[in-house]
Design a protein around this motif. Sequence first.
Motif, PDB file in Angstrom:
ATOM      1  N   THR A 367      33.650  45.376  39.826  1.00  0.00           N
ATOM      2  CA  THR A 367      34.683  44.576  40.496  1.00  0.00           C
ATOM      3  C   THR A 367      35.790  45.462  41.083  1.00  0.00           C
ATOM      4  N   GLY A 372      37.524  42.553  43.068  1.00  0.00           N
ATOM      5  CA  GLY A 372      37.517  41.547  42.010  1.00  0.00           C
ATOM      6  C   GLY A 372      36.395  40.529  42.085  1.00  0.00           C
ATOM      7  N   GLU A 374      32.895  38.884  41.578  1.00  0.00           N
ATOM      8  CA  GLU A 374      31.674  38.995  40.757  1.00  0.00           C
ATOM      9  C   GLU A 374      30.498  38.896  41.722  1.00  0.00           C
TER      10      GLU A 374
END
Lengths: 609, 85
Positions: A367, A372, A374
Amino acid sequence: MSYTGGYLGKLLRVDLTTRSVRTEAIDPRLVSLLLGGRGLAAKYYYDEIPASVGALEEANKLFFFTGPLTGLPLPSTTKFQLATRSPETRRYLCSNCGGDFGPRLKMAGFDALIVEGQAADWTYLTITDGKVAFGDAGPWRGYSSTRTLEELKAAMGGGKIGALSIGPAGERLVRLSYINVDSRAFGRGGPGAVMGSKKLKGIAVRGTGKIPLADPVRAAEIQKAAVADLKVSRANHTKFGTPQYLEVINELGCMPTRNFQTAYFEGMSKIDAHAMYEHYLEKNYACYHCSVACGKTCVVREGPYAGARARTEFETIGLLGPNCGIDDFGAIIKANQLCDELGLDTISAGCAVGLAMELFERGLITTADTAGIEARFGRPEALHGLIELIAARQGIGDLLAEGMSGVREAHPEWSPYILDVKGMPPAAYDPRGFHGNGLTYGTSTRGACHNVGGWTIRAELQSGKYDRFALQGKGPLVKGLQDNRAYVDSLGMCTVVRGAVGFSDDPKGDIMKAATGYDFMPELMGIGERIYSLERVILNREGVRRKDDLLPERFTKEKLPDGPTKGRILTPQMYDVMLDEYYQVRGWDDQGVPTGETLRRLRVQELIA
Amino acid sequence: MTIQVRYLSALRDQAGRREEAVELPEGSRLAELAEWLALQRGVRLPDPGLMATLNGRGWTQLPEGMDRTLASGDQVALFPVVGGG
């Protein structure tokens, strides 16, 4: 040779550096050897772009060439061709596109437009018949490709025009950037970044002239008969468009799934043509003078992506859908729209996202690389977020924006997961399921492309001459398909309608005589072969040899793990059998270089002397 | 014996279903299946506008052609001619 129709005999050359414009005559001898479109564009590229020129350098040029049929009152005469140095493959690029731009360029009085140099500031061009104007595109910086088209139309005062543009990705020199042409696309190879490097945001053209037509009476008869034929022969295209093939290709075990890790997608029933038709289809879209209208404008009516709208095609759905593990049609439409607006090729974007998802699931990126996100297969948020990262050149997106060649150069250890030939990622077919398609990808002029390389699947399934898993015979099959496509790309007519007017590998009929006054038909396949070998000479000059015609590791080292083609593989030894046969039938040596005798026989020697 | 038949793409509309299990006498050939399809589903083969596969191979590419003997569990798929995306 003289022609009484189809050609204007001149091109427009615009230099962005000096803001100068000039008109040049096109040598009729070149037309007789290369027809137009792709053939002539290749010849001008050969003469003007030495191997040392980088794709994003000022010396690169954009060669837009129409064909003799472009803009004539015949079926789907919408097409024109682009040649340029590809930012994605770093080599020669040929690309074919519909929309209105090509026909309007001819009505403005030109068979071709060459754009060269580099503007000092962001610029747009307008062409009104013979008059060219340079506009200030500074205020349009950051605009989507679609909004830029609207601005161009407004700048021209509306009416019947053709327009092409780039989005923010092209401005940022993302090597997967496309050129939006009246909402059709010069999609593959990153030509949007060439425009970006020239600070050229868009071009609009209006033409009020008449394109000469040799035999209007006969042309009208041909048009009428073709429309009647297409109403029946292309009825499924009219209803479902190219998405009709999704379910079929999946059932045959060839649908790229989760970065080509397998070739059967379990969620197909949620995203196939019937799902599109029943829940998302808004209206059909037709290119210039086309009665088929295979474009499908789809809209999401409810849910998190409500309001998203795009013209989804087979390849787009395949690569943004199954290849990213996505079985939500609304999310695919949203991703398609994002690519359109940001200015990305949907095929290369789908392959880049699929690669990032596999790297993430293997723990090779985290990430921290994805802002960040997923980035797992099957997550629409990851699909959309990664597309935005690529266009913005942020995090892992900055690396993916360099194309597969750039990713491999930075991380050679990721090669087992990188899918491309000559830097271009594949279309939505896994060649382990149709071995001829592997040869298509390997020997296509521009990389792993199903169109330029020759679409083998029908012949491998229906002709009775070839088994899909056989090796022998695929060389001549692929050569014939490539030569056919090369001349069709030079005509200015869409490949979808070619069968209705005799443009097969054994061309028949009098459409060329009605259009141009000269019966090209007996020569067309030979012209196609000449074009293909001329393009190979260009590629050879840029360093391409046998080593560059090979397939990525996944296809040659990994057996398909499940589905209808479970256990299938195309090993290097198997592939070599096809490649040797192909080189032989082309008259190229064992390194993929046309022999002197071949160049003389095809009269390519005259073109490169 | 049971043959699994799938109607893909536009063929689904013509056949009125996505798939079905077809019961045929033991020893039936593709020719008998084609007869059944014509009679029961209005799908006539061979047709240059249609493609048919048996266990993933085109019917026209089977060495025995329509004389190919079927086995229980065989998978047949029918769909309009494909032409590239």
